[in-house]
Design an enzyme around this catalytic site. Structure first.
Site, PDB file in Angstrom:
ATOM      1  N   TYR A 101      18.164  -3.671   3.035  1.00  0.00           N
ATOM      2  CA  TYR A 101      18.486  -2.521   2.194  1.00  0.00           C
ATOM      3  C   TYR A 101      18.497  -1.240   3.010  1.00  0.00           C
ATOM      4  O   TYR A 101      17.632  -1.031   3.871  1.00  0.00           O
ATOM      5  CB  TYR A 101      17.431  -2.370   1.084  1.00  0.00           C
ATOM      6  CG  TYR A 101      17.527  -3.409   0.005  1.00  0.00           C
ATOM      7  CD1 TYR A 101      18.681  -3.562  -0.759  1.00  0.00           C
ATOM      8  CD2 TYR A 101      16.432  -4.232  -0.265  1.00  0.00           C
ATOM      9  CE1 TYR A 101      18.746  -4.520  -1.768  1.00  0.00           C
ATOM     10  CE2 TYR A 101      16.494  -5.184  -1.275  1.00  0.00           C
ATOM     11  CZ  TYR A 101      17.650  -5.327  -2.022  1.00  0.00           C
ATOM     12  OH  TYR A 101      17.704  -6.257  -3.014  1.00  0.00           O
ATOM     13  N   LYS A 108     -16.425  -5.890  -5.856  1.00  0.00           N
ATOM     14  CA  LYS A 108     -15.545  -5.386  -6.922  1.00  0.00           C
ATOM     15  C   LYS A 108     -14.087  -5.768  -6.608  1.00  0.00           C
ATOM     16  O   LYS A 108     -13.790  -6.222  -5.496  1.00  0.00           O
ATOM     17  CB  LYS A 108     -15.700  -3.862  -7.018  1.00  0.00           C
ATOM     18  CG  LYS A 108     -15.376  -3.107  -5.727  1.00  0.00           C
ATOM     19  CD  LYS A 108     -15.926  -1.678  -5.762  1.00  0.00           C
ATOM     20  CE  LYS A 108     -15.598  -0.947  -4.470  1.00  0.00           C
ATOM     21  NZ  LYS A 108     -16.298   0.344  -4.367  1.00  0.00           N
TER      22      LYS A 108
END
Ligand code: PLP
Length: 374
Positions: free
Chosen positions: A267, A44
């Site tokens: 950041y 899947k």
């Protein structure tokens, strides 16, 4: 995405390598562990992010004849990859049968997993109208997610005719705690499942996924359904991993900075260099599935030398302290996920599980399939 015109191996700044021979070896190992039970494969979510076409064909060549996916569309894609409606190999859809999907199941030669009595009735009506077509019955023994709950199982025990004409190939259930071998629910589900299948038609029974295979033969029944372990993730956390690594992610150094004065990187200025440092910037970020929660917690390796990821992971970039790898140059490739920092290590560092690392691996990487049947 780079435009197709200019993308090519020489332009690729991040490469995801999928080792199909390792995938096939993992399938064979699980098959041996499970024998005499059969080994199916769960593919899947696009083969856990690795590409359901190459993954499905490689597993089929390794001897797998039974596949599971979550969605009907995934099943149709896999059917095409295996050679179209006339191709062999069972493909079952775990998420069940929705109204109006009957024809698609037939056209693509797929099997629904019947998850409640409504779906049982729907499929038996379909089979009465248009002829028998195989299906799977899913019993819930403790997940409380999909499958017939205990009271609906009791209805079937009392009225077995509801299953007439369904062409069941398998009765399955799913373990909730198989990655915690001592959890009492493992034995409880095994006992409840064994009792339930005794009262239902004699067809193949299946309970174990990857971790369940390693609980032992009591959990194997007639068929096991591994997913994540095929792709190299450890089936039992904390135990040595018997699976071969299947994925390697490498990123190109696109810039190197020399830092002398105290300075921060990235950041939020979360990491401060206190002495002379070489900083490599690599073109992979959270938009590529290199999770932001790996910020300041991951490592990578270059030329066999381990180097830490420093500062925050940003959308397209990460930064690494490569001070102890003086030979590294712009253009060199760094192993971001591989043997030294594998999928399980990345999952631990990010506070998640290998499943999420694999299925997050981005579409922006250049994908290389090696070995197997691509
Ligand atoms: C995903 C899934 C599997 C495979 O599980 P792994 O832990 O990846 O081996 C098996 N059965 C069902 C019902 C699933 O949803």
């Amino acid at each position: 995405m780079p435009s197709p015109k200019i993308s090519g191996p020489s332009n690729a700044t991040t490469i995801l390598t999928v080792d199909l021979d390792a995938l096939a070896a993992n399938y064979r190992l699980l098959q041996q562990r499970a024998a005499p039970a059969q080994c199916a494969a769960v593919v899947k979510a696009d083969g856990y992010g690795l590409g359901v076409g190459p993954v499905g064909r490689t597993l089929q060549a390794a001897g797998c004849t039974r596949f599971f996916v979550a969605h009907l569309d995934e099943a149709a894609t896999l059917r095409e990859a295996l050679g179209g409606a006339a191709s062999t190999g069972e493909i079952a859809v775990l998420n069940g049968l929705m109204p109006g999907q009957e024809k698609a199941f037939r056209d693509y030669n797929l099997m629904p997993t019947l998850n409640d009595l409504g779906q049982v009735a729907q499929w038996s009506e379909e089979c009465r109208a248009n002829g028998a077509h195989p299906s799977i019955l899913h019993l819930d023994t403790g997940m409380c997610r999909l499958g017939l709950p205990p009271e609906e199982q009791q209805t079937l025990f009392d009225d077995p005719q509801r299953l007439d004409g369904l062409s069941l190939t398998c009765i399955m259930s799913h373990l909730a705690c198989a990655d915690t071998p001592d959890h009492p629910l493992n034995r409880q589900q095994q006992v409840d499942f064994a009792a339930a299948i005794k009262r239902l038609p004699k067809v193949d029974a299946s309970l174990a996924a990857s971790s369940g295979i390693f609980l032992g033969p009591d959990w194997h029944f007639d068929m096991v359904r591994p997913g994540v372990s095929l792709y190299g993730v450890a089936p039992t956390p904390g135990e040595p991993n018997p699976m071969a690594p299947v994925v390697k992610l490498s990123g190109k150094i696109i810039q190197i900075r020399h830092v002398d004065a105290p300075q921060t990187v990235g950041y939020g200025a979360t990491h401060r260099f206190t002495g002379p440092t070489r900083v490599a910037t690599v073109a992979a970020g959270y938009a590529d599935g290199y999770l932001r929660s790996l910020s300041g917690r991951a490592s990578a390796s270059i030329g066999g030398i381990t180097v830490p990821v420093v500062g925050r992971v940003s959308m397209d970039l990460i930064t690494l302290d490569i001070s102890n790898a003086p030979a590294a140059q712009p253009g060199d490739m760094i192993d971001l996920i591989g043997t030294s920092f594998d999928v399980d290590a990345a999952a631990d560092a990010a506070g998640t599980i290998g499943y999420e690392i694999l299925t997050s691996l981005g579409r922006r990487y250049q994908r290389h399939y090696v070995g197997g049947t691509a």
